[in-house]
Write an enzyme that holds these catalytic residues in place. Structure first.
Site, PDB file in Angstrom:
ATOM      1  N   HIS A 515       0.824  -1.219   0.000  1.00  0.00           N
ATOM      2  CA  HIS A 515       0.000   0.000   0.000  1.00  0.00           C
ATOM      3  C   HIS A 515       0.853   1.263   0.000  1.00  0.00           C
ATOM      4  O   HIS A 515       0.358   2.361  -0.266  1.00  0.00           O
ATOM      5  CB  HIS A 515      -0.922  -0.007   1.222  1.00  0.00           C
ATOM      6  N   ASP A 519      -2.394   2.576  -4.170  1.00  0.00           N
ATOM      7  CA  ASP A 519      -3.606   2.563  -3.348  1.00  0.00           C
ATOM      8  C   ASP A 519      -4.548   1.446  -3.783  1.00  0.00           C
ATOM      9  O   ASP A 519      -4.305   0.743  -4.767  1.00  0.00           O
ATOM     10  CB  ASP A 519      -4.314   3.921  -3.443  1.00  0.00           C
TER      11      ASP A 519
END
Length: 548
Positions: A515, A519
């Site tokens: 992450h 995203d």
């Protein structure tokens, strides 16, 4: 001036190394280029050469220690210098031993070695850029044998692969400089071939080493008298020594510990009654029976709760590669912000296309195409549009985007999980991916994979669907930013246009990603694009410039 020597950092993800052997001790005088110690990572073994001239003033660790990279392991400088400031973590420093005044160190006079032009030395090959030494596992010849070009002289292995070395020369084996089970630095002379009677001692690899001459070895390898019964001359009892000590090569000991084999149950076939690796493998399948003359015959009792210790257990040390895998997995989860998305797709077109290839195998003359081959093909095409997943995150602040898709294929091997790389998968046809993936995986399982093919992947595919796994969370292989988990096939139902129930074959895909690098939305878009590509597989394949 005192100079500290650090444990090198071999590769971006390497955090520590095993110091396997010291070649010097405190008080020794060394020169630039002298080998100080040997060490290994999970992928390779190395020799560390000195960058300084001087005396070894201190050693900060021992053989077998796991040492963090860029940590001081020893100090080289002028005799008598204080080097305590270099001790890692305030560890005590081993003082240099005084050399007696009556026996000062004398410079060693180097004798000029005159090479024999009639003799051909055979070197230990260098298999891969990072390989520094190999284990010579088996000699197929002995001193005095006559060989031709192409004859196999010996077998050897790196930490990942096994090889046979063929002779490039014709003649007699004049000398052998190492034994089965020895760890030999690459590009070192291991034997010599030439005309009978030629002197090969000039090719002995170490200063002062003596080549094994034909006449000396002939005494040890002379055939038994005609009246002696035929036996296996190299097989000896592992417990035949008067002291009861068992002689085994380091490689054999490590394998015995890994497999839980008692060395006393192995039959030694190595030189001078030494147990070597093949003996341990044989003992793991067919252990030697140990007969105790004084033990009376016992009637075997059936195992019941009354006569069995149900709390018994056995502790086994993890192998080095298992420990490294464990450390890498923990490091991956502790240094990344990992998240997993799972999405299923209708596998009808994929299954129909695979059936078509199978039914027309003779006409099309294609290799066997697996569902995993099709997944890798699809990934290599879709990933080109999602650069954040075809990338490495370097040092937590730099993205390295790859121009082509180099797919790592997670492979279960007897040594543990390894990930060989299929370089340039986006440039390959489906049949090329199928044939090259099969060879890549088989070489990895057999331990014949080149170390250079175990690094460099830009994305990984891990398939556990063949074992019926419906969903799992794959762990990202750093410094990659993503890994795709392939799950099992399932039969599901959906409603048709008129409300009828239609069964179909589905497969779920699990994407784990870093992450920090991307995203959830772009990660989800990759999965959606991959789903669309696979559900329209036949059309996409025909539209691709590199199709079947």
């Amino acid at each position: 001036m005192a100079n500290p020597v650090l444990m090198p950092k071999q590769g971006i993800t390497v955090e520590s190394c095993i110091l396997t052997k010291w070649n010097v001790k405190v008080g020794d005088t060394v020169k630039k280029g002298d080998v100080l110690f040997s060490y290994e990572t999970d992928k390779s073994s190395f020799d560390q050469e000195s960058e300084f001239d001087g005396e070894v003033l201190a050693l900060f660790c021992e053989e077998g220690d796991e040492v963090p990279v860029l940590t001081n392991v020893c100090v080289i400088g002028n005799k008598g210098e204080d080097c305590s400031a270099f001790a890692p973590g305030g560890a005590p420093v081993a003082e240099a031993k005084e050399v007696p005044a009556e026996a000062p160190a004398q410079p060693v006079e180097k004798k000029e070695v005159v090479l024999n032009p009639n003799v051909n030395p055979v070197l230990m090959p260098k298999q891969g850029i990072t390989v520094e030494s190999c284990i010579l596992t088996k000699w197929n010849v002995k001193v005095g044998d006559t060989v031709k070009k192409g004859d196999i002289l010996f077998s050897y292995e790196t930490d990942k692969s096994s090889f046979d070395q063929e002779s490039e020369f014709e003649g007699e084996v004049l000398a052998i400089f190492c034994e089965d089970g020895d760890e030999v630095p690459v590009l070192t002379n291991v034997c010599a071939i030439g005309p009978k009677g030629e002197d090969a001692s000039c090719y002995a690899p170490n200063a002062g080493a003596t080549a094994v001459e034909v006449k000396e070895v002939a005494k040890e390898t002379a055939p038994a008298p005609a009246s002696a019964p035929a036996t296996a001359p190299s097989a000896t009892s592992a417990t035949a020594t008067d002291s009861g000590k068992i002689f085994a090569s380091p490689r054999a000991k490590a394998l015995a510990e890994k497999l839980g084999v008692d060395l006393s149950s192995a039959t030694a076939t190595g030189p001078k009654g030494r147990i070597i690796e093949r003996d341990v493998r044989e003992a793991s399948v067919n252990p030697k029976e140990t007969v105790v003359a004084s033990a009376p015959a016992q009637v075997e009792k059936a195992q019941t709760l009354e006569n069995v210790d149900v709390k018994s257990y056995k502790d086994e040390k993890m192998s080095n590669i298992r420990k490294v895998i464990a450390k890498n997995m923990v490091m991956s989860l502790s240094t990344m912000a990992q998240l997993t998305h799972t999405l299923s797709f209708d596998c009808t077109n994929v299954m129909a296309f695979r059936k078509y290839l199978k039914d027309n195998a003779e006409t099309l003359k294609l290799p066997s195409i697996t569902i995993n081959n099709i997944i890798v093909f699809a990934v290599s095409r879709v990933l080109k549009k999602h650069k954040d997943l075809n990338a490495h995150l370097i040092n937590g602040d730099t993205m390295r985007y790859f121009d082509h898709v180099n797919v790592g294929i997670a492979t279960d091997t007897p040594r543990g999980l390894l990930v060989p790389t299929l370089f340039g998968a986006d440039l390959m046809s489906l049949s090329e991916i199928a044939s090259k993936s099969k060879k890549l995986s088989q070489d990895t399982i057999d331990g014949k994979i080149s170390p250079s093919l175990l690094t460099g992947g830009s994305f990984t595919v891990s398939n556990v669907g063949t074992m019926g796994i419906e969903s799992f969370t794959p762990v990202v292989n750093p410094p990659q930013t993503g890994i795709l988990g392939v799950n099992t096939l399932e039969t599901r139902v959906k409603l048709g246009k008129n409300g009828e129930i239609i069964p179909y074959t589905a497969m779920s895909l699990s994407l784990s990603y870093d992450h920090r690098a991307l995203d959830g939305a772009p990660a989800s878009r990759f999965l959606k694009d991959l789903k669309d590509y696979l559900e329209n597989f036949s059309f996409n394949l025909l539209a691709d410039s590199k199709c079947i």
